[in-house]
Every structure is written in C-alpha cells, then in structure tokens.
Design a protein around this motif. Structure first.
Motif, PDB file in Angstrom:
ATOM      1  N   THR A 155       0.970  -1.393  -0.110  1.00  0.00           N
ATOM      2  CA  THR A 155      -0.062  -0.201  -0.003  1.00  0.00           C
ATOM      3  C   THR A 155       0.814   1.087  -0.045  1.00  0.00           C
ATOM      4  OG1 THR A 155      -0.179  -0.239   2.601  1.00  0.00           O
ATOM      5  CG2 THR A 155      -2.048  -1.124   1.052  1.00  0.00           C
ATOM      6  N   VAL A 156       0.483   2.217  -0.832  1.00  0.00           N
ATOM      7  CA  VAL A 156       1.458   3.649  -1.013  1.00  0.00           C
ATOM      8  C   VAL A 156       0.473   4.645  -0.574  1.00  0.00           C
ATOM      9  CG1 VAL A 156       2.768   4.772  -2.652  1.00  0.00           C
ATOM     10  CG2 VAL A 156       2.786   2.323  -2.899  1.00  0.00           C
ATOM     11  N   ASP A 157       1.155   5.687  -0.090  1.00  0.00           N
ATOM     12  CA  ASP A 157       0.583   6.864   0.273  1.00  0.00           C
ATOM     13  C   ASP A 157       0.847   7.725  -0.758  1.00  0.00           C
ATOM     14  OD1 ASP A 157       0.063   9.399   0.869  1.00  0.00           O
ATOM     15  OD2 ASP A 157       0.191   9.016   2.856  1.00  0.00           O
ATOM     16  N   LEU A 158      -0.045   7.879  -1.965  1.00  0.00           N
ATOM     17  CA  LEU A 158       0.427   8.645  -3.112  1.00  0.00           C
ATOM     18  C   LEU A 158       0.885  10.020  -2.874  1.00  0.00           C
ATOM     19  CD1 LEU A 158      -2.539   7.620  -5.621  1.00  0.00           C
ATOM     20  CD2 LEU A 158      -0.209   6.626  -5.384  1.00  0.00           C
ATOM     21  N   ALA A 159       0.251  10.765  -1.906  1.00  0.00           N
ATOM     22  CA  ALA A 159       0.688  12.163  -1.571  1.00  0.00           C
ATOM     23  C   ALA A 159       2.145  12.259  -1.036  1.00  0.00           C
ATOM     24  CB  ALA A 159      -0.362  12.652  -0.517  1.00  0.00           C
ATOM     25  N   THR A 160       2.677  11.555  -0.291  1.00  0.00           N
ATOM     26  CA  THR A 160       3.919  11.405   0.354  1.00  0.00           C
ATOM     27  C   THR A 160       4.914  10.350  -0.378  1.00  0.00           C
ATOM     28  OG1 THR A 160       3.543   9.879   1.893  1.00  0.00           O
ATOM     29  CG2 THR A 160       2.909  12.170   2.307  1.00  0.00           C
ATOM     30  N   GLY A 161       4.619   9.721  -1.247  1.00  0.00           N
ATOM     31  CA  GLY A 161       5.273   8.425  -1.656  1.00  0.00           C
ATOM     32  C   GLY A 161       5.895   7.681  -0.920  1.00  0.00           C
ATOM     33  N   THR A 162       5.324   7.473   0.226  1.00  0.00           N
ATOM     34  CA  THR A 162       5.445   6.400   1.461  1.00  0.00           C
ATOM     35  C   THR A 162       4.788   5.091   1.163  1.00  0.00           C
ATOM     36  OG1 THR A 162       5.743   8.302   2.875  1.00  0.00           O
ATOM     37  CG2 THR A 162       5.529   5.981   3.836  1.00  0.00           C
ATOM     38  N   TRP A 171       8.150  -4.382   4.996  1.00  0.00           N
ATOM     39  CA  TRP A 171       8.333  -2.847   5.305  1.00  0.00           C
ATOM     40  C   TRP A 171       7.336  -2.161   5.917  1.00  0.00           C
ATOM     41  CZ3 TRP A 171      10.361  -0.736  -0.125  1.00  0.00           C
ATOM     42  CH2 TRP A 171      11.896  -1.317  -0.308  1.00  0.00           C
ATOM     43  N   ARG A 172       7.364  -1.275   6.669  1.00  0.00           N
ATOM     44  CA  ARG A 172       6.189  -0.417   7.195  1.00  0.00           C
ATOM     45  C   ARG A 172       6.675   1.130   7.180  1.00  0.00           C
ATOM     46  NH1 ARG A 172       1.623  -1.571  10.397  1.00  0.00           N
ATOM     47  NH2 ARG A 172       2.320  -3.763  10.788  1.00  0.00           N
ATOM     48  N   ASP A 173       5.726   2.003   6.604  1.00  0.00           N
ATOM     49  CA  ASP A 173       6.016   3.327   6.591  1.00  0.00           C
ATOM     50  C   ASP A 173       7.495   3.837   6.218  1.00  0.00           C
ATOM     51  OD1 ASP A 173       3.811   3.993   7.574  1.00  0.00           O
ATOM     52  OD2 ASP A 173       4.003   3.605   9.616  1.00  0.00           O
ATOM     53  N   VAL A 174       7.734   3.193   4.991  1.00  0.00           N
ATOM     54  CA  VAL A 174       9.056   3.592   4.397  1.00  0.00           C
ATOM     55  C   VAL A 174       8.935   4.735   3.399  1.00  0.00           C
ATOM     56  CG1 VAL A 174      10.912   2.887   2.612  1.00  0.00           C
ATOM     57  CG2 VAL A 174       9.852   1.217   4.531  1.00  0.00           C
ATOM     58  N   PRO A 175       9.639   5.974   3.582  1.00  0.00           N
ATOM     59  CA  PRO A 175       9.447   6.943   2.730  1.00  0.00           C
ATOM     60  C   PRO A 175      10.265   6.991   1.110  1.00  0.00           C
ATOM     61  CG  PRO A 175      11.042   7.649   4.482  1.00  0.00           C
ATOM     62  CD  PRO A 175      10.516   6.011   4.459  1.00  0.00           C
ATOM     63  N   ILE A 186       9.888  12.762  -9.866  1.00  0.00           N
ATOM     64  CA  ILE A 186       9.606  11.213  -9.881  1.00  0.00           C
ATOM     65  C   ILE A 186       8.324  11.158  -8.946  1.00  0.00           C
ATOM     66  CG2 ILE A 186      11.071  10.818  -7.576  1.00  0.00           C
ATOM     67  CD1 ILE A 186      11.417   8.402 -10.514  1.00  0.00           C
ATOM     68  N   ARG A 187       7.620  10.155  -9.062  1.00  0.00           N
ATOM     69  CA  ARG A 187       6.273   9.877  -8.021  1.00  0.00           C
ATOM     70  C   ARG A 187       6.652   8.265  -7.938  1.00  0.00           C
ATOM     71  NH1 ARG A 187       4.016  12.342 -12.062  1.00  0.00           N
ATOM     72  NH2 ARG A 187       2.806  10.358 -12.782  1.00  0.00           N
ATOM     73  N   VAL A 188       5.820   7.961  -6.527  1.00  0.00           N
ATOM     74  CA  VAL A 188       5.632   6.297  -6.327  1.00  0.00           C
ATOM     75  C   VAL A 188       4.254   6.183  -6.428  1.00  0.00           C
ATOM     76  CG1 VAL A 188       6.170   4.695  -4.515  1.00  0.00           C
ATOM     77  CG2 VAL A 188       7.668   6.795  -4.648  1.00  0.00           C
ATOM     78  N   ASP A 189       3.920   4.919  -6.997  1.00  0.00           N
ATOM     79  CA  ASP A 189       2.651   4.327  -6.886  1.00  0.00           C
ATOM     80  C   ASP A 189       2.598   2.834  -6.617  1.00  0.00           C
ATOM     81  OD1 ASP A 189      -0.130   3.997  -7.450  1.00  0.00           O
ATOM     82  OD2 ASP A 189      -0.184   5.148  -9.243  1.00  0.00           O
ATOM     83  N   ASN A 190       1.437   2.337  -6.542  1.00  0.00           N
ATOM     84  CA  ASN A 190       1.498   0.896  -6.308  1.00  0.00           C
ATOM     85  C   ASN A 190       1.694   0.030  -7.571  1.00  0.00           C
ATOM     86  OD1 ASN A 190      -1.009  -1.440  -6.392  1.00  0.00           O
ATOM     87  ND2 ASN A 190       0.065  -1.551  -4.667  1.00  0.00           N
ATOM     88  N   GLU A 191       2.485  -1.019  -7.334  1.00  0.00           N
ATOM     89  CA  GLU A 191       2.747  -1.856  -8.358  1.00  0.00           C
ATOM     90  C   GLU A 191       1.697  -2.522  -9.105  1.00  0.00           C
ATOM     91  OE1 GLU A 191       2.662  -5.962  -9.804  1.00  0.00           O
ATOM     92  OE2 GLU A 191       2.381  -5.474  -7.810  1.00  0.00           O
ATOM     93  N   ALA A 192       0.656  -2.892  -8.521  1.00  0.00           N
ATOM     94  CA  ALA A 192      -0.417  -3.538  -9.345  1.00  0.00           C
ATOM     95  C   ALA A 192      -1.480  -2.601  -9.911  1.00  0.00           C
ATOM     96  CB  ALA A 192      -1.302  -4.334  -8.089  1.00  0.00           C
TER      97      ALA A 192
END
Length: 409
Positions: A155-162, A171-175, A186-192
C-alpha cells in the motif's frame, strides 16, 4: 487575472488540445487539426511549431491531399527526443524501462536481487544506480528523460510517496520518495495499479478489466471505462490477501489462508518441491532484456516451467492448487466489482496454460448459478513488464495532458 496570465493559460489549454489530438490520431495535418479543434489555422501552426521545437511532435514527410486548400504535411508524436522512465521494486528483482513519447520501449533493464534481505536504503541505492545507468544510456541514444514513476509493492500513500505496508518486504512506513534522488520529477505508486495501467496503455487496450499481477505477492488493479479505480484511500486491489481458506497457512499480512499463500510465486515453487528463488542481496549486473522477451523468468520459475512442460506431477499439482485458489479469490472479486474480463499477468502469463483453465473452471462453477455470463479469463501479453510500462506511461500521459509544463520548464 492579468491579460498575460490569461494568455498563458489559454496557450497551455490549446497546446494540450492539439497534442492530445495528434497523440490520439497517430498522424494528422495542421488543416485537419484546425477543423477538429476549432482553432484558427495560424494558431494551430504556431502551436505545432512550438511542439516541434520542444521535440514533442515531428513532421512525417507525408503529404495528405483531399482536404480543403493545399495538401498538408502530417505531424505525429515524436519518439526521437523526450522519454520517461518506469521503475519497479519487487521482492526478487529491480527493473527500469525507458519509454519514448510515442510509447515505444527503448531500454529494458532488470537486476535480480533478494530485497527481503536488504534495508530500504540499500534497495533504493541499488535502484538508483540501475535507474541512472538507464538514463545515461538513454542520453547516448538521443533521449531526454523528463520524469519517472516508481512502482512499489504494498500500500502506497500517493501524496507522500510512502510505502505504508509491504508485507513481503517487511516494510512499514518507508518514505521511498524522499530516499530516491533523480535529476527529474519522480512519483511513487502501487505496483499492481501501475500494472493495470500498463495493460491498458501497452497491452490489449481493453477499457474494462481486472488485471491480476502474480509475483511473490499477488495484487490486482481494476480499470473501469479506461480509468483506474483506486478506492477511497488508494489502497484497492490487495487481492493477494483475500482469504481462500480460513484455516490455511499464516500469511505475512497477519491473516491466514490468503491467496498468495497458495498462488504466489514462493508458494508455487514450494508446492512443486522447488526452493523459492533467493538471488544475492548485493548489487548485481543489470540485464538488458530483448524486446521480444518481456519479463524473463527467474531461475526458480524457469525450472517450474521446465517441469510443467515435462509433465512433472508435483509441478502440475502445484499449479492446479494455485489455479483453484485464484478462482476462489476471483469469485469474490467478480461478485464485488463485476469486471468485463480478467487479465492474468506477472508470472501467471507464462504459467497460464497450467493455471488459466483451472481458475476459469473454478470461477465458472461458483458463479454459474448467479450469472448468465462469466467474465473471460485472459493472459496478458506484457507479463512482468506491465508495472514499469504503466509507470512510464503515467509520465507520458501527464506530458500529453500538459505539454506547456515541459515547454516552460
């Protein structure tokens, strides 16, 4: 709002309108663009000139007759200058794909590595090295990488990339976004979710489907009318943690009997009598996959495929059990979201001949009393490439939707 600001806003809207039409139509003349958009021909010509100068479109050299006035030269999206990079962290590999603005894949790089044994900092260090190497190679072939998206499991927090929770990595709460340093946004999003977008933009192009990504974990992305459904907090799609057997084996998520304990890659290999793949946790050389070989399987999966082709009974039984579990989980998904079709990707693509039929039979048997038509179960042509392609595709979509942002950068 000043006149200059209004002018800039109108120019940005018109640039997006023109580039969007060029992208959607493949190639088109300036005269046709003026008719389609309702803009004056002189305005269209000026916008096209700006887009050509920025390397976003190019003249094809093809002159189309049959339109009012003189024949016009066609323009199309250029694949010669601007590009995006799609990155992926998975449990047992890292990947980087460079895709140009015409959506052609120009570079594929993969690094087998067991990320379960590494700290998030080490994983990101390896990924950054792989990504920057790919960016340097892109520069060597004349491409300018202007942005990227990182596909991460969990699960990814899209606003913070965490990454809020990635059970298979511990992993838990990895920024991740703050750890990754790249010379462009760059942005971070969920793989699926990104894999589902990859299937939408680079696969068969269906507009309504549930995409299932089979890896060590199992995720899903739902596309409805060409748009990704994320859920209220953006955490939709955790199909791997749908319970298929309440008394089943414990899962990393804290539950028992989850789908991935039956149909994830490690579960499949173990059931077939094969040790789960465990590449070195240190840096490994990047692998340049041939364009015709998407998602080259790891050693464990390759051995499983070899045994399946040889008719090994343990391997066949493992896939039958995985197909049954997948069918059970998909039954719940279909009853809940009613997709038009189901697309199996990731490791399920090469395993489809041994898993797809059982999953379909289980799904049909359990839905037959409720539905006259059961969603078809199809195989993805992208395999494990879907997520990095969807990641790069997000950047391309953003450029087409807002080319002025790139022109003004």
């Amino acid at each position: 709002m000043t006149q200059a600001v209004r002018h800039d806003a109108m120019r940005a809207r018109n640039l997006a309108l023109v580039l969007g039409e060029v992208s959607a139509r493949g190639s088109v003349t300036r005269a046709a663009l003026a008719e389609i958009t309702g803009l004056a021909k002189t305005t269209v010509s000026k916008l096209i000139a700006d887009l050509i100068e920025a390397g976003l479109v190019v003249e094809t050299g093809i002159v189309r007759a049959g339109e009012r006035g003189r024949p016009g030269m066609e323009v199309q999206v250029s694949g010669l200058s601007v590009a995006a990079i799609g990155l992926e962290i998975n449990v047992d590999y890292l990947a980087a794909h460079v895709v140009d603005l015409s959506r052609s894949v120009r570079l594929r790089r993969a690094q087998p590595v067991d990320n379960r044994l590494a700290s998030p900092g080490d994983v990101i260090a390896n990924l950054q090295h792989l990504a920057l190497s790919a960016v340097d190679e892109a520069v060597d072939i004349g491409l300018r990488v202007v942005g990227g998206v990182l596909a991460a499991p969990g699960t990814v927090d899209l606003a913070t990339g965490t990454v809020r929770r990635a059970p298979n990595l511990g992993w838990r709460d990895v920024p991740l976004l703050s750890l990754l340093r790249m010379p462009f946004p760059i942005r971070v999003d969920n793989e699926a979710n990104l894999a589902a977008l990859g299937e939408l933009w680079f696969g068969a192009g269906h507009r309504d489907f549930l995409h299932v990504s089979g890896e060590i974990g199992v995720g899903a992305g739902l596309v409805v009318r060409g748009e990704l459904f994320r859920g209220f907090r953006g955490f939709a799609g955790e199909l791997g943690h749908v319970v298929v057997s309440p008394g089943g084996p414990p899962c990393h998520c804290g539950g028992r009997g989850c789908l991935e304990r039956y149909a994830g890659q490690d579960a499949l290999l173990s059931a077939a009598g094969l040790a789960p793949s465990a590449p070195s946790c240190g840096p490994a050389p990047a692998v340049a996959d041939a364009p015709s070989t998407p998602g080259r399987p790891g050693a464990g999966l390759a051995e499983l495929l070899r045994r399946l082709e040889a008719g090994d009974s343990d391997a066949l039984a493992a896939c039958e059990r995985a197909g049954w579990a997948l069918g059970i989980a998909l039954t719940s998904a279909v009853n809940l979201v009613d997709p038009e079709r189901i697309v199996l990707g990731g490791i399920y693509a090469p395993l489809f001949p041994w898993i797809g039929g059982v999953a379909t039979e289980t799904l049909t048997a359990r839905l037959g009393e409720m539905r006259e038509v059961v969603p078809s179960v199809e195989v993805s042509r992208l395999g494990t490439e879907a997520a990095p392609l969807g990641a790069a595709g997000q950047v391309i979509q953003q450029i087409i939707a807002d080319p002025a942002g790139l022109l003004n950068a």
